[in-house]
Design an enzyme around this catalytic site. Structure first.
Site, PDB file in Angstrom:
ATOM      1  N   GLY A 170       0.795  -1.226   0.000  1.00 22.67           N
ATOM      2  CA  GLY A 170       0.000   0.000   0.000  1.00 22.67           C
ATOM      3  C   GLY A 170       0.826   1.274   0.000  1.00 22.67           C
ATOM      4  CG  HIS A 223      -3.137  -2.291 -12.539  1.00 27.71           C
ATOM      5  ND1 HIS A 223      -1.790  -2.318 -12.766  1.00 27.71           N
ATOM      6  CD2 HIS A 223      -3.329  -1.653 -11.370  1.00 27.71           C
ATOM      7  CE1 HIS A 223      -1.184  -1.723 -11.754  1.00 27.71           C
ATOM      8  NE2 HIS A 223      -2.093  -1.307 -10.892  1.00 27.71           N
ATOM      9  CD  GLU A 249       1.176 -10.988 -14.262  1.00 26.50           C
ATOM     10  OE1 GLU A 249       1.020 -11.567 -13.174  1.00 26.50           O
ATOM     11  OE2 GLU A 249       0.264 -10.384 -14.839  1.00 26.50           O
ATOM     12  CG  ASN A 260      -0.409 -12.962 -18.325  1.00 26.94           C
ATOM     13  OD1 ASN A 260      -0.626 -13.026 -17.118  1.00 26.94           O
ATOM     14  ND2 ASN A 260      -0.303 -11.817 -18.957  1.00 26.94           N
ATOM     15  NE  ARG A 279      -4.577 -14.792 -18.524  1.00 24.57           N
ATOM     16  CZ  ARG A 279      -4.480 -13.591 -19.066  1.00 24.57           C
ATOM     17  NH1 ARG A 279      -4.736 -13.426 -20.341  1.00 24.57           N
ATOM     18  NH2 ARG A 279      -4.119 -12.540 -18.345  1.00 24.57           N
ATOM     19  CB  VAL A 335      -7.653  -9.555 -24.069  1.00 23.02           C
ATOM     20  CG1 VAL A 335      -8.603  -8.636 -24.821  1.00 23.02           C
ATOM     21  CG2 VAL A 335      -8.323 -10.091 -22.813  1.00 23.02           C
ATOM     22  NE  ARG A 364      -7.630  -5.249 -23.927  1.00 20.43           N
ATOM     23  CZ  ARG A 364      -7.244  -6.004 -22.900  1.00 20.43           C
ATOM     24  NH1 ARG A 364      -8.013  -6.086 -21.823  1.00 20.43           N
ATOM     25  NH2 ARG A 364      -6.110  -6.668 -22.935  1.00 20.43           N
TER      26      ARG A 364
END
Lengths: 448, 168
Positions: A164, A235, A287, A289, A291, A294, A337
């Site tokens: 935080g 994000h 990171e 992903n 998979r 989009v 998008r």
């Protein structure tokens, strides 16, 4: 090859997977909630099974319902799409235990990449650059100074137990180290149980650049170049393009080779994306992903490959039909998008579509399950369409995108099309000059 | 409604049941015979079934449709029990399936069904079992009443929300 694939998703990606299956001669099973009985992919699938109520928890996130549907429909394999159960290692394991094929990586790879600390260590060991930092806690200000000199300014001093933003200090030069170190420790002590602090390189205005990979079970790995996804708000990506306007050929080759090497070393199978922050010519791992993403169509448009088809092929055990040297990048592609949201307030805007007209013409692709009279249910993600445009170069692509956006008619609800149209007029965007903070400032009206 | 339903141990094995179902072989002679019968009798549609499969021959469009119950074609995603060839059933008092699965009318193949048409049932009484993931979920009566009609057959796959029986 599979005879029948169950699509464990909804919306445009379910339709995207259905299309790939159709072209491969594979039958499809659509599973859907009661809210999606009229969805386009449900209407087009050979078989459809209602698996639960609108709440995703009891339908699209319900492994038992999905596996039962796969059993009674005699499906051979399950494609999870993105979101929902796509990165759920337990689900992937259950699919395999029930003797279906999971069209994606192994459960172990999903689990590894889902653990952010283990993932960072694993890719670092495999040769991927990560955000440099101190090894563990800093004992005193001198050690902090040494670490900062080593890492290079600016650096961030962070509480080990932190979160935080508390116990966090940015240091721009050697003079500031001691004061920031003391302050961070004091803040950490006040806010957390431990006053331990560590140091990481601070990235001020990075871009978000990700590398698409494709790997088979035989150890063949290729990368399909990068996508620039820096235009994000909270994000959430809004627009993606490939290739990135910020990379040169040497950087592209270098990061692509590193990613391919690491993915091969990790023994990864299927499509995957390694995400980086990019600043001053350096890449820093965020990171991986595990998979389909989009924004995969922008890569498809510049490579001329069908990623879903390749995922299905390698899941069935087939080797990749091409080598890295066969991959040729052609032109430029951008994806917008389109969300059912107010373009200014971002209020979600579900409801019934009135007139609907999708743009067409050379180099224009629309991935969407929308049609006239369709009702966008309020229970799920607000993304209702993706407009993907390809051009011989970035300028042609932008001209075509402006043209396509002006043709697109989605009556009956608010969409983000006007926001995209505003974006197309921005000199920073037109010049490809933006970082991950740019869109938020643009939306807030605070860009200089 | 309470989600999720309390599971029961499984005396049936879904995979075995499905594996023992005959595959969809098209019996051309049968279809030809039915088509001929259709012409002779002047009917618009004949549905003929046995051992868990049925063939429907429709004269209107000359469309042939062979469907084993193990498959749910998209065009019949709405509940279409065997009785659906009759006039439309009033589904206001239907008990619907709370999950996708395979429905069973008794606790094991040897015992009689939980309920039969015209049985009086009390609230909470088990009417059927639905098997999902090798777990048997009891479907209980939401209210006391009489079983007016049973819309499913033992071992049939059902969708979420599919009408199972009518309780009046």
């Amino acid at each position: 090859m599979f005879e029948k694939v169950l699509i464990a998703n909804r919306g445009e990606i379910a339709l995207r997977i259905l299309r790939a299956c159709r072209e491969m001669g594979i039958k499809t099973v659509a599973v859907h909630s009661t809210a999606d009985a009229d969805a386009m992919h449900v209407r087009l699938a050979e078989e459809s099974i209602c698996i639960g109520p609108p709440a995703a928890k009891y339908s699209y996130l319900n492994p038992s319902a999905i596996l039962t549907a796969a059993t009674i429909s005699h499906a051979d394999a399950i494609h999870p799409g993105y979101g929902f159960l796509s990165e759920n290692a337990d689900f992937a394991a259950m699919v395999e235990e029930h003797e279906f094929v999971f069209i994606g990586p192994s459960a172990d790879h999903i689990r590894l990449m889902g653990d952010k600390i283990a993932a960072k260590q694993a890719v670092k060991d495999a040769g991927i650059p990560v955000v440099p930092g101190s090894e563990g806690a800093l004992a005193d200000a001198d050690e902090a100074l040494a670490a900062a000199e080593d890492i290079g300014y600016p650096v961030l001093i962070k509480a080990t137990a932190g979160g935080g933003g508390r116990g966090m200090q940015i240091v721009h030069d050697a003079d500031g180290v001691k004061q920031a170190y003391d302050l961070a420790r004091a803040e950490a002590k006040a806010a957390f149980t431990s006053d331990e602090v560590y140091m990481e390189k601070f990235l001020e205005a990075p871009r978000h650049i990700e590398v698409q990979v494709l790997a088979d079970s035989q150890g063949n790995v290729v990368h399909l170049g990068e996508r620039d996804c820096s235009l994000q708000r909270r994000h959430q990506k809004l627009l993606e393009e490939a290739p990135s306007p910020a990379l040169n050929e040497t950087q592209r080759q270098s990061i692509g080779d590193k990613v391919v090497g690491a993915v091969r070393k990790l023994g990864y199978r299927s499509a995957g994306t390694v995400e980086f922050l990019f600043e001053d010519g350096e890449f820093y791992f965020i990171e991986m992903n595990t998979r389909l993403q989009v924004e995969h169509p922008v890569t498809e448009m510049i490579c001329g490959l069908d990623l879903v088809r390749e995922m299905i092929r390698v899941a069935a055990g087939a080797p990749l039909g091409f080598k890295q040297s066969d991959i040729k990048f052609s032109g430029h592609a951008i994806e917008c998008r389109i969300n059912a949201e107010n373009p200014d307030t971002f209020q979600p805007s579900p409801g019934q579509i009135g007139n609907y007209h999708a743009p067409g013409g050379l180099g224009v692709r629309v991935d969407s399950g929308l049609y006239s009279g369709y009702t966008v249910p309020p229970h799920y993600d607000s993304m209702i369409a993706k407009l993907i445009v390809h051009g011989a170069n970035r300028n042609e692509c932008l001209m075509r995108l402006r043209r396509a956006l002006s043709e697109y008619v989605i009556d009956g609800l608010d969409t983000t099309i006007p926001l995209h149209q505003r974006l197309m007029k921005e000199p920073d965007f037109v010049n490809g000059d933006y970082d991950i903070h740019w869109l938020q400032k643009f939306v807030d009206g605070t860009n200089a | 409604m309470n989600w999720p339903w309390n599971p029961l141990p499984a005396p049936w094995n879904l995979k075995n049941i499905m594996a023992n179902k005959p595959k969809r072989d098209i019996d051309e002679d049968l279809v030809r015979q039915l088509a001929k019968l259709l012409e002779e009798t002047g009917l618009t549609e004949i549905e003929y079934g046995r051992d868990g499969w049925h063939v429907r021959v429709s004269g209107g469009t000359h469309a042939l449709q062979a469907a084993a119950p193990a498959v749910l074609p998209a065009t019949t995603a709405e509940a279409e029990p065997d009785a659906a060839t009759d006039d439309a059933i009033d589904l206001t008092n239907a008990v619907t399936s709370p999950m996708v699965g395979v429905v069973f009318t008794s606790s094991d193949p040897e015992t009689p069904p939980f309920v039969q048409v015209s049985d009086q049932v009390s609230e909470g009484q088990t009417l059927l079992l639905i098997e999902a993931m090798k777990v048997f979920n009891p479907i209980t009566a939401p209210k006391a009443g009489k079983v007016a009609q049973i819309l499913i057959t033992n071992g049939a796959p059902v969708e979420f929300g599919e009408p199972l029986l009518i309780l009046e």
